[in-house]
Design a protein around this motif. Structure first.
Motif, PDB file in Angstrom:
ATOM      1  N   GLN A 149      12.276 -17.695   4.611  1.00  0.00           N
ATOM      2  CA  GLN A 149      13.248 -16.739   4.099  1.00  0.00           C
ATOM      3  C   GLN A 149      13.522 -15.646   5.124  1.00  0.00           C
ATOM      4  O   GLN A 149      14.662 -15.203   5.292  1.00  0.00           O
ATOM      5  N   ARG A 150      12.488 -15.221   5.858  1.00  0.00           N
ATOM      6  CA  ARG A 150      12.695 -14.199   6.884  1.00  0.00           C
ATOM      7  C   ARG A 150      13.560 -14.727   8.029  1.00  0.00           C
ATOM      8  O   ARG A 150      14.381 -14.001   8.589  1.00  0.00           O
ATOM      9  N   LEU A 181       9.733  -9.731   1.318  1.00  0.00           N
ATOM     10  CA  LEU A 181      11.128  -9.920   1.728  1.00  0.00           C
ATOM     11  C   LEU A 181      11.965  -8.687   1.393  1.00  0.00           C
ATOM     12  O   LEU A 181      12.752  -8.212   2.226  1.00  0.00           O
TER      13      LEU A 181
END
Length: 241
Positions: A149-150, A181
């Motif tokens: 996700q990063r 996140l």
């Protein structure tokens, strides 16, 4: 007030005649540069439609959308595609990383597709802010969900978009990874001056934003500055009552 994005009296209806469903009924909102806004509301309230119209993914029936000082609501398809490519970043629930590419190659993909050379300083800044410098040569299958996700966030930030749109970005993450996140998104506002508009149903996620806009039946009905989970939860309960 320097606006990165603005909606002016947006109206959008899906279908026609007896099956017409009004999704937006005259929505106006401004999004200042370097701010983090959560857009919330019950299912069918118009929150996703608003984001799609602001990002140029969906056309409005009437009203104006301004993005980076450009009125995009009347642009032809080719010009609109260029604006989306150059001025908009997207982060979705699914990471949409290319499995055969390394993290670095995934991050640089939007620039490659646009024929642009990466700004090394910008790349270093984004990678440092997201703390993924030691994962750049790994492929998605070698990364945890949070790391993937990063990388997806870095890919969205690398083009220096006027606005980063996030659609339920924590929906597929566990609470610890989601908190990490959201902290990164908040930091990108503070350290990179990024403007973020996030659609979410989660009061905890909204508490990381500078403000929360609550929609109901295609209208903004409440604006909460410095939202807390309790403030947002109570407001959402009020909409459901």
């Amino acid at each position: 007030m320097r606006l990165a994005c603005a909606a002016e009296e947006l109206k959008k209806t899906y279908g026609s005649g007896d099956t017409a469903v009004p999704a937006l009924r005259g929505v106006s909102a401004g999004f200042e540069r370097g701010t983090f806004t959560a857009v919330m509301g019950p299912s069918g309230s118009g929150k996703s439609t608003l984001m799609h119209c602001l990002a140029g993914l969906d056309r409005v029936d009437s009203g104006q959308v301004l993005l980076g000082g450009v009125v995009i609501s009347g642009l032809a398809d080719r010009a609109l595609t260029k604006v989306r490519r150059d001025r908009v970043g997207f982060v979705f629930q699914s990471f949409n990383l290319v499995p055969t590419l390394t993290a670095l190659q995934n991050i640089l993909l939007p620039l490659d597709l646009a024929g642009r050379r990466p700004d090394r300083d910008r790349l270093d800044l984004v990678v440092q802010a997201l703390r993924i410098g030691d994962r750049l040569e790994h492929r998605p299958s070698e990364l945890s969900g949070g790391q993937q996700q990063r990388v997806a966030v870095a890919r969205a930030l690398i083009t220096e978009p006027d606005v980063l749109f996030a659609d339920e970005p924590t929906g597929a993450l566990d609470s610890t990874t989601a908190t990490t996140l959201l902290s990164f998104l908040r930091r990108s506002c503070r350290e990179l001056g990024q403007t973020i508009v996030m659609v979410t149903h989660d009061p905890m996620a909204a508490s990381f934003a500078d403000r929360a806009l609550l929609l109901s039946d295609g209208l903004i009905v409440q604006e909460i500055h410095q939202p807390t989970p309790d403030l947002v939860l109570n407001a959402m309960r009020g909409l459901a009552a």
